[in-house]
Design a protein around this motif. Structure first.
Motif, PDB file in Angstrom:
ATOM      1  N   CYS A 140       4.828  -4.090  24.252  1.00 46.21           N
ATOM      2  CA  CYS A 140       4.071  -3.691  23.346  1.00 46.21           C
ATOM      3  C   CYS A 140       3.899  -4.612  22.194  1.00 46.21           C
ATOM      4  N   VAL A 141       2.924  -3.969  21.215  1.00 50.83           N
ATOM      5  CA  VAL A 141       3.048  -5.599  20.730  1.00 50.83           C
ATOM      6  C   VAL A 141       2.406  -4.644  19.357  1.00 50.83           C
ATOM      7  N   PHE A 142       3.355  -5.574  17.806  1.00 52.56           N
ATOM      8  CA  PHE A 142       3.829  -5.006  16.710  1.00 52.56           C
ATOM      9  C   PHE A 142       2.521  -5.790  15.898  1.00 52.56           C
ATOM     10  N   ILE A 143       2.057  -4.933  15.083  1.00 57.28           N
ATOM     11  CA  ILE A 143       0.521  -5.558  14.408  1.00 57.28           C
ATOM     12  C   ILE A 143       1.021  -4.759  12.854  1.00 57.28           C
ATOM     13  N   LEU A 144       0.829  -5.932  11.401  1.00 59.49           N
ATOM     14  CA  LEU A 144       1.168  -5.409  10.430  1.00 59.49           C
ATOM     15  C   LEU A 144       0.917  -5.488   9.493  1.00 59.49           C
ATOM     16  N   LEU A 145       0.483  -4.530   8.342  1.00 57.77           N
ATOM     17  CA  LEU A 145      -0.538  -5.488   7.812  1.00 57.77           C
ATOM     18  C   LEU A 145      -0.383  -5.662   6.040  1.00 57.77           C
ATOM     19  N   THR A 146      -0.877  -5.635   5.751  1.00 53.99           N
ATOM     20  CA  THR A 146      -0.619  -6.283   4.026  1.00 53.99           C
ATOM     21  C   THR A 146      -0.852  -6.093   3.157  1.00 53.99           C
ATOM     22  N   SER A 147      -1.771  -5.789   1.929  1.00 51.94           N
ATOM     23  CA  SER A 147      -1.706  -7.310   0.813  1.00 51.94           C
ATOM     24  C   SER A 147      -1.160  -7.439   0.153  1.00 51.94           C
ATOM     25  N   LYS A 148      -0.179  -7.671   0.707  1.00 51.00           N
ATOM     26  CA  LYS A 148       1.718  -7.835  -0.885  1.00 51.00           C
ATOM     27  C   LYS A 148       2.274  -8.686   0.274  1.00 51.00           C
ATOM     28  N   ARG A 149       2.220  -9.807   1.230  1.00 51.92           N
ATOM     29  CA  ARG A 149       2.999 -10.636   1.623  1.00 51.92           C
ATOM     30  C   ARG A 149       4.139 -11.220   1.726  1.00 51.92           C
ATOM     31  N   ASN A 150       4.144 -11.278   0.204  1.00 50.90           N
ATOM     32  CA  ASN A 150       5.709 -11.922  -0.734  1.00 50.90           C
ATOM     33  C   ASN A 150       6.807 -10.556  -0.712  1.00 50.90           C
ATOM     34  N   ALA A 151       6.118  -9.471  -0.995  1.00 50.84           N
ATOM     35  CA  ALA A 151       6.868  -8.069  -0.551  1.00 50.84           C
ATOM     36  C   ALA A 151       7.185  -7.924   0.611  1.00 50.84           C
TER      37      ALA A 151
END
Length: 258
Positions: free
Chosen positions: A211-222
Motif C-alpha cells: 500500500c502506497v500513501f500519497i499526501l497532498l498539501t498546499s501548506k507543507r509547514n502545517a
C-alpha cells in the motif's frame, strides 16, 4: 509520498497517475496507452485498489467538465471521448470520497448510500462502453448529476477528515489485494485535527507492504514534523497566468471560467 505545492498545480492529477502506474500489470509500466485491466480501471476511476480521502471543492470542476462534454457532444467534436472521460472523472473525484468502507459506522451512511446509488445509475448511462443516448437525454442526465453531486458535497463532505475514516482506511489498507498495489490519496492533508494526524502517523510508521500513501498539501509547514519525516516530498511549482490559461484551454477546450 507528499506532493506539496500551490492550489491547482496538478497534485491530484499527478497522484492519480502515480496510483495507475504503480498498479500497472504491463512492462514497461505506466504507458498512457496501456490497456491492461488495472490501467483501464484507474483511467475511469473505478479501481477497487484506489481510495481518496480529504476535503475538496469539486462543484466548479464538475460544472466545467459538464459544459465541455455537452458542447463536444452537440458539435460531434473529435475530442468527444476525452471530454466524456473528463466529466465522468470529475464526478468520481467526489464520489470516491464516499466509499462505504470509509463511512462505516457513520450515522449518515444510509442517506449517502442512497444518493451515491442515484449518481451511479445516471453515470452508468454515460459510461463506457455504452453508446450515448440522444443529446437531449444526455443533457438532462448531466443536469441531474450536477444537482446530485452538489447535494452530496454540500450536505455530507467534511471540512476535515474524521478520525474514524483513518481507522477504517487502515483496516482496508492491511487487507492484501490480489490485483496489485493499493493507493491511498489524502488531499488537503494539512487540515487534519491532532487526533487524525496521530491516527495517520500510526499507519505511516508501519505501512502495509503493498500500500502506497500519497499526501497532498498546499501548506507543507502545517504538516506534523513526525509525518514529514516519514514521507518523500515532491514540490510542485506555481503556474504562470499563461500556463494556467494553456492548461485550462487544453483540458476544457476553451470552455473555461475566469
Amino acid at each position: 509520498i507528499l506532493y506539496s505545492g500551490p492550489e491547482a498545480s496538478g497534485k491530484l492529477t499527478a497522484a492519480l497517475e502515480t496510483a495507475r502506474i504503480l498498479s500497472c500489470h504491463v512492462q514497461p509500466k505506466g504507458k498512457w496507452t496501456c490497456e491492461c485491466f488495472s490501467c483501464l480501471q484507474h483511467k475511469s476511476l473505478i479501481c477497487s485498489n484506489l481510495m481518496i480521502l480529504g476535503p475538496r471543492d469539486c462543484s466548479l470542476e464538475i460544472a466545467a467538465a459538464k459544459d465541455t462534454f455537452l458542447k463536444a457532444l452537440k458539435a460531434n467534436e473529435s475530442y468527444l471521448t476525452a471530454t466524456r472521460y473528463l466529466f465522468l472523472r470529475s464526478i468520481r473525484k467526489l464520489t470516491l470520497r464516499f466509499n462505504g468502507i470509509l463511512w462505516q459506522g457513520n450515522k449518515d451512511l444510509n442517506k449517502i448510500g442512497s444518493l451515491i446509488e442515484e449518481i451511479n445509475e445516471n453515470l452508468e448511462v454515460l459510461d463506457f462502453p455504452r453508446q450515448l443516448p440522444a443529446f437531449e437525454e444526455v443533457e438532462k442526465i448531466c443536469g441531474e448529476l450536477e444537482k446530485q453531486t452538489l447535494k452530496l458535497e454540500d450536505d455530507f463532505l467534511y471540512d476535515a477528515i474524521p478520525v474514524d475514516q483513518i481507522r477504517n482506511m487502515e483496516t482496508w489498507a492491511h487487507i492484501k489485494s490480489e490485483e496489485g498495489k493499493k493507493t491511498v490519496i489524502i488531499e488537503n492533508a494539512d487540515r487534519m485535527a491532532v487526533s487524525v494526524r496521530n491516527a495517520l502517523l500510526k499507519i505511516l510508521e508501519e505501512p502495509p507492504a503493498d500500500c502506497v500513501f500519497i499526501l497532498l498539501t498546499s501548506k507543507r509547514n502545517a504538516i506534523m514534523q513526525t509525518i514529514l519525516s516519514r514521507v518523500r516530498t515532491y514540490n510542485f511549482a506555481m503556474r504562470t497566468p499563461e500556463q494556467q490559461k494553456d492548461v485550462i484551454t487544453r483540458v476544457f477546450h476553451n470552455a473555461y471560467f475566469n
